[in-house]
Design a protein around this motif. Structure first.
Motif, PDB file in Angstrom:
ATOM      1  N   ASP A   1      49.126 -11.327 -52.479  1.00  0.00           N
ATOM      2  CA  ASP A   1      50.173 -11.596 -51.491  1.00  0.00           C
ATOM      3  C   ASP A   1      51.532 -11.591 -52.189  1.00  0.00           C
ATOM      4  O   ASP A   1      51.632 -11.419 -53.405  1.00  0.00           O
ATOM      5  CB  ASP A   1      49.923 -12.914 -50.748  1.00  0.00           C
ATOM      6  N   GLU A   2      52.599 -11.803 -51.419  1.00  0.00           N
ATOM      7  CA  GLU A   2      53.952 -11.668 -51.965  1.00  0.00           C
ATOM      8  C   GLU A   2      54.292 -12.744 -52.984  1.00  0.00           C
ATOM      9  O   GLU A   2      55.184 -12.556 -53.809  1.00  0.00           O
ATOM     10  CB  GLU A   2      54.974 -11.683 -50.830  1.00  0.00           C
ATOM     11  N   SER A   3      53.603 -13.880 -52.941  1.00  0.00           N
ATOM     12  CA  SER A   3      53.904 -14.941 -53.894  1.00  0.00           C
ATOM     13  C   SER A   3      53.289 -14.673 -55.266  1.00  0.00           C
ATOM     14  O   SER A   3      53.674 -15.309 -56.256  1.00  0.00           O
ATOM     15  CB  SER A   3      53.391 -16.282 -53.359  1.00  0.00           C
ATOM     16  N   ALA A   4      52.351 -13.752 -55.349  1.00  0.00           N
ATOM     17  CA  ALA A   4      51.676 -13.445 -56.613  1.00  0.00           C
ATOM     18  C   ALA A   4      52.291 -12.194 -57.238  1.00  0.00           C
ATOM     19  O   ALA A   4      52.744 -11.292 -56.542  1.00  0.00           O
ATOM     20  CB  ALA A   4      50.189 -13.238 -56.380  1.00  0.00           C
TER      21      ALA A   4
ATOM     22  N   PHE B   1      66.386 -12.444 -57.739  1.00  0.00           N
ATOM     23  CA  PHE B   1      66.095 -11.002 -57.791  1.00  0.00           C
ATOM     24  C   PHE B   1      64.824 -10.718 -57.003  1.00  0.00           C
ATOM     25  O   PHE B   1      63.821 -11.416 -57.137  1.00  0.00           O
ATOM     26  CB  PHE B   1      65.908 -10.535 -59.235  1.00  0.00           C
ATOM     27  N   SER B   2      64.857  -9.672 -56.175  1.00  0.00           N
ATOM     28  CA  SER B   2      63.666  -9.258 -55.432  1.00  0.00           C
ATOM     29  C   SER B   2      63.495  -7.747 -55.538  1.00  0.00           C
ATOM     30  O   SER B   2      64.489  -7.006 -55.638  1.00  0.00           O
ATOM     31  CB  SER B   2      63.762  -9.669 -53.959  1.00  0.00           C
TER      32      SER B   2
ATOM     33  N   ARG C   1      55.555  -4.617 -49.543  1.00  0.00           N
ATOM     34  CA  ARG C   1      55.434  -5.714 -50.505  1.00  0.00           C
ATOM     35  C   ARG C   1      56.777  -5.995 -51.166  1.00  0.00           C
ATOM     36  O   ARG C   1      57.378  -5.103 -51.791  1.00  0.00           O
ATOM     37  CB  ARG C   1      54.381  -5.369 -51.551  1.00  0.00           C
ATOM     38  N   CYS C   2      57.250  -7.220 -51.038  1.00  0.00           N
ATOM     39  CA  CYS C   2      58.512  -7.653 -51.644  1.00  0.00           C
ATOM     40  C   CYS C   2      58.229  -8.881 -52.505  1.00  0.00           C
ATOM     41  O   CYS C   2      57.691  -9.880 -52.008  1.00  0.00           O
ATOM     42  CB  CYS C   2      59.546  -7.955 -50.564  1.00  0.00           C
ATOM     43  N   VAL C   3      58.585  -8.819 -53.786  1.00  0.00           N
ATOM     44  CA  VAL C   3      58.265  -9.893 -54.730  1.00  0.00           C
ATOM     45  C   VAL C   3      59.548 -10.391 -55.390  1.00  0.00           C
ATOM     46  O   VAL C   3      60.416  -9.595 -55.758  1.00  0.00           O
ATOM     47  CB  VAL C   3      57.270  -9.414 -55.809  1.00  0.00           C
TER      48      VAL C   3
ATOM     49  N   TYR D   1      53.282  -6.092 -59.709  1.00  0.00           N
ATOM     50  CA  TYR D   1      52.528  -4.852 -59.568  1.00  0.00           C
ATOM     51  C   TYR D   1      52.291  -4.551 -58.095  1.00  0.00           C
ATOM     52  O   TYR D   1      51.976  -5.444 -57.309  1.00  0.00           O
ATOM     53  CB  TYR D   1      51.199  -4.945 -60.332  1.00  0.00           C
ATOM     54  N   TYR D   2      52.433  -3.287 -57.751  1.00  0.00           N
ATOM     55  CA  TYR D   2      52.362  -2.844 -56.363  1.00  0.00           C
ATOM     56  C   TYR D   2      51.297  -1.759 -56.234  1.00  0.00           C
ATOM     57  O   TYR D   2      51.282  -0.783 -57.000  1.00  0.00           O
ATOM     58  CB  TYR D   2      53.713  -2.276 -55.904  1.00  0.00           C
ATOM     59  N   ALA D   3      50.428  -1.916 -55.239  1.00  0.00           N
ATOM     60  CA  ALA D   3      49.398  -0.911 -54.982  1.00  0.00           C
ATOM     61  C   ALA D   3      49.993   0.220 -54.164  1.00  0.00           C
ATOM     62  O   ALA D   3      50.930   0.031 -53.391  1.00  0.00           O
ATOM     63  CB  ALA D   3      48.222  -1.533 -54.241  1.00  0.00           C
ATOM     64  N   LEU D   4      49.429   1.409 -54.334  1.00  0.00           N
ATOM     65  CA  LEU D   4      49.846   2.571 -53.559  1.00  0.00           C
ATOM     66  C   LEU D   4      48.740   2.951 -52.593  1.00  0.00           C
ATOM     67  O   LEU D   4      47.556   2.796 -52.888  1.00  0.00           O
ATOM     68  CB  LEU D   4      50.152   3.758 -54.477  1.00  0.00           C
ATOM     69  N   SER D   5      49.116   3.480 -51.458  1.00  0.00           N
ATOM     70  CA  SER D   5      48.127   3.954 -50.492  1.00  0.00           C
ATOM     71  C   SER D   5      47.663   5.345 -50.897  1.00  0.00           C
ATOM     72  O   SER D   5      48.325   6.046 -51.661  1.00  0.00           O
ATOM     73  CB  SER D   5      48.727   3.995 -49.085  1.00  0.00           C
TER      74      SER D   5
END
Length: 230
Positions: free
Chosen positions: A103-106, A156-157, A163-165, A174-178
């Motif tokens: 999730d966005e908090s992780a 900073f975001s 997904r916004c962290v 780290y961000y997953a891609l579709s």
């Protein structure tokens, strides 16, 4: 006439031997030896690369998708010779967090995955070398030395897709891609800060053509009590 018959006999014997060898190659048992199984270097946009140590799980399936054998990440047996029936297979190697979502908090973690087909020939050893790439995207915040002396606080975001962290200095998300992770995507980011004079400053930016397997460093420098994106 004798010569013709002799040549025909030699031809049939040669053909018979050839077919027998082909049959022996496809019937029986052979071995798979993982000569090298390691994760690929992860690209850094600054632009350095660094090796990433990660334990990999291994799954072996037949060509039709039937599972044959599997080893959990860090299992010693995966480094030994694996006995298999002659035929075509697919090896799947991945980190234990493959398929996990955050999730966005992780901040998430780097995820590595690779499928590699191979063939087993009876009575032979297939020495397989597998380089497993990172399949997600990393974004890291890098603030200049002395930043805290000029600014009292900051936020900073970074956003990719939905997904916004929020990150602190030196942290990586780290961000997953579709899909297959080969389609370029856009990274957008924003840094807000208050300097020692009490002035609020904001800097936004974006980067297009983002691809998997890379950690993108967002690096700032500053002049007087304002900052610029490098």
């Amino acid at each position: 006439m004798r010569h013709v018959l002799l040549y025909m006999l030699i031809f049939f014997l040669f053909t018979s031997c050839q077919r027998e060898e082909e049959l022996q190659a496809t019937v029986g048992r052979g071995y798979l030896s993982l000569a090298s199984l390691a994760v690929s270097n992860v690209g850094i946009v600054s632009v350095n690369t660094r090796a990433v140590n990660a334990e990999l799980a291994v799954e072996i399936e037949k060509e039709d998708g039937t599972s044959v054998v599997s080893y959990e990440a860090g299992t010693a047996e995966a480094s030994a010779k694996i006995e298999l029936e002659a035929g075509k297979y697919v090896l799947k190697a991945h980190t234990s967090n493959y398929g996990q979502t955050w999730d966005e908090s992780a901040k998430g973690e780097p995820v590595f995955y690779k499928e590699q087909p191979f063939t087993i020939v009876a009575e032979k050893v297939n020495y397989l070398t597998v380089s497993v790439p990172m399949i997600n995207i990393g974004v890291r915040l890098v603030l200049p030395e002395g930043f805290s002396e000029w600014f009292n606080g900051y936020s900073f975001s970074a956003r990719i897709g939905e997904r916004c962290v929020i990150l602190r200095n030196g942290e990586t998300a780290y961000y997953a891609l579709s899909g297959e992770g080969k389609e370029p995507v856009e990274l957008s980011y924003s840094l807000s800060a208050t300097n020692v004079d009490g002035e609020s400053l904001n800097k936004e930016g974006n980067c297009t053509g983002i691809l998997s397997g890379v950690v993108y460093e967002i690096t700032y420098s500053f002049a007087s009590r304002s900052f610029i994106l490098r």
